[in-house]
Write an enzyme that holds these catalytic residues in place. Structure first.
Site, mmCIF file in Angstrom:
data_model
loop_
_atom_site.group_PDB
_atom_site.id
_atom_site.type_symbol
_atom_site.label_atom_id
_atom_site.label_comp_id
_atom_site.label_asym_id
_atom_site.label_seq_id
_atom_site.Cartn_x
_atom_site.Cartn_y
_atom_site.Cartn_z
ATOM 1 N N LYS A 1 44.812 0.608 -16.727
ATOM 2 C CA LYS A 1 43.922 0.409 -15.575
ATOM 3 C C LYS A 1 43.621 -1.081 -15.358
ATOM 4 C CE LYS A 1 40.602 3.125 -17.203
ATOM 5 N NZ LYS A 1 41.153 3.688 -18.451
ATOM 6 N N ARG B 1 32.512 7.931 -15.420
ATOM 7 C CA ARG B 1 33.114 8.593 -16.567
ATOM 8 C C ARG B 1 32.626 10.030 -16.698
ATOM 9 N NH1 ARG B 1 34.907 3.745 -19.204
ATOM 10 N NH2 ARG B 1 36.039 4.008 -21.107
ATOM 11 N N ARG C 1 47.491 -3.060 -28.762
ATOM 12 C CA ARG C 1 46.574 -3.986 -28.096
ATOM 13 C C ARG C 1 45.539 -4.505 -29.093
ATOM 14 N NH1 ARG C 1 43.346 -1.848 -22.864
ATOM 15 N NH2 ARG C 1 41.941 -0.888 -24.358
ATOM 16 N N ARG D 1 39.548 -6.410 -29.898
ATOM 17 C CA ARG D 1 38.616 -5.327 -29.571
ATOM 18 C C ARG D 1 38.483 -4.396 -30.760
ATOM 19 N NH1 ARG D 1 39.283 -2.583 -23.725
ATOM 20 N NH2 ARG D 1 38.101 -1.006 -24.865
ATOM 21 N N ARG E 1 38.003 8.092 -28.524
ATOM 22 C CA ARG E 1 37.854 7.690 -27.114
ATOM 23 C C ARG E 1 38.720 8.573 -26.213
ATOM 24 N NH1 ARG E 1 39.612 1.921 -27.569
ATOM 25 N NH2 ARG E 1 39.368 1.828 -25.324
HETATM 26 P P1 AMP Z 1 36.806 0.625 -21.515
HETATM 27 O O1 AMP Z 1 36.981 -0.869 -21.529
HETATM 28 O O2 AMP Z 1 36.724 1.214 -20.126
HETATM 29 O O3 AMP Z 1 37.793 1.342 -22.406
HETATM 30 O O4 AMP Z 1 35.359 0.892 -22.151
HETATM 31 C C1 AMP Z 1 35.057 0.527 -23.480
HETATM 32 C C2 AMP Z 1 33.760 1.185 -23.902
HETATM 33 O O5 AMP Z 1 32.682 0.748 -23.035
HETATM 34 C C3 AMP Z 1 33.735 2.700 -23.785
HETATM 35 O O6 AMP Z 1 34.307 3.326 -24.926
HETATM 36 C C4 AMP Z 1 32.235 2.972 -23.672
HETATM 37 O O7 AMP Z 1 31.586 2.827 -24.927
HETATM 38 C C5 AMP Z 1 31.773 1.800 -22.809
HETATM 39 N N1 AMP Z 1 31.838 2.164 -21.364
HETATM 40 C C6 AMP Z 1 32.647 1.621 -20.410
HETATM 41 N N2 AMP Z 1 32.449 2.185 -19.220
HETATM 42 C C7 AMP Z 1 31.494 3.134 -19.401
HETATM 43 C C8 AMP Z 1 30.880 4.103 -18.545
HETATM 44 N N3 AMP Z 1 31.220 4.222 -17.251
HETATM 45 N N4 AMP Z 1 29.927 4.915 -19.088
HETATM 46 C C9 AMP Z 1 29.569 4.813 -20.386
HETATM 47 N N5 AMP Z 1 30.138 3.957 -21.253
HETATM 48 C C10 AMP Z 1 31.093 3.120 -20.773
#
Ligand code: AMP
Length: 190
Positions: free
Chosen positions: A14, A89, A128, A134, A146
């Protein structure tokens, strides 16, 4: 205003694709994960709170995330539209997004989902993690958690947008250019 929810499991690509789409269509890219990581880096109160959830691969509480997203939208009054990456989400967040956009006489025009097989995702995320720093990409257990949360809590959004005729699935396996072209083909019809 063209507002696109870019959807798909962690590791689907994404972020990579959003960077191309925002240039092509002059959109503002909002990645909630990136905003949280920025806050963690700068040790804000929001960052400290988010970190306790993110480190376990869990979702940050809805209201915290929704308020943060509303602020980012409000801070971009001249935007041509947005690419929402990592948000919504769950259904609660999706309804909140409709409310936020309604205040600007706008709506989500499409949810575009990058579809990638689980085992490909695990491999991509761990790879990654070798370079991104990360922490949530560095352990197979957290990566799998996740992906599990995505299927348990997030994948339901497919029907939320499908019922409105706004869901578009795109094959997320292939080289980056090919996937970008597939996404462009969908957005050009909106
Ligand atoms: P991402 O970079 O989208 O994979 O997000 C990394 C982490 O950020 C996720 O595993 C959640 O802990 C938190 N996070 C990101 N977006 C959201 C969201 N819309 N709602 C809740 N937690 C989020």
């Amino acid at each position: 205003m063209k507002n696109i929810v870019l959807f798909g499991p962690p590791g689907a690509g994404k972020g990579t694709q959003a960077n191309f789409l925002k240039e092509t269509y002059d959109l503002v890219h909002i990645s909630t994960g990136d905003v949280f990581r920025y806050n963690i880096k700068n040790q804000t109160d929001l960052g400290l709170l988010a970190k306790s959830y993110m480190d376990k691969g869990e979702l940050v509480p809805d209201q915290v995330t929704i308020d943060m997203l509303g602020d980012v939208v409000a801070n971009n009054p001249d935007a041509n539209g947005f690419i929402f990456d990592g948000f919504p989400r769950n259904t609660f967040q999706a309804e909140a997004l409709d409310d936020i956009l309604k205040a600007y006489n706008a709506e989500v025009n499409a949810m575009i989902a990058l579809e990638v097989d689980d085992e490909v995702l695990v491999k991509r995320l761990l790879k990654r993690g070798e370079t991104s720093g990360r922490s949530d990409d560095s352990s197979e257990e957290i990566v799998r958690n996740r992906i599990k949360i995505y299927y348990n809590e997030t994948a339901i959004l497919k029907s939320f947008y499908d019922q409105k005729g706004k869901y578009h699935g795109v094959n997320g396996v292939g080289d980056i250019d090919t996937i970008t072209q597939r996404l462009n083909a969908v957005i050009d019809t909106l």
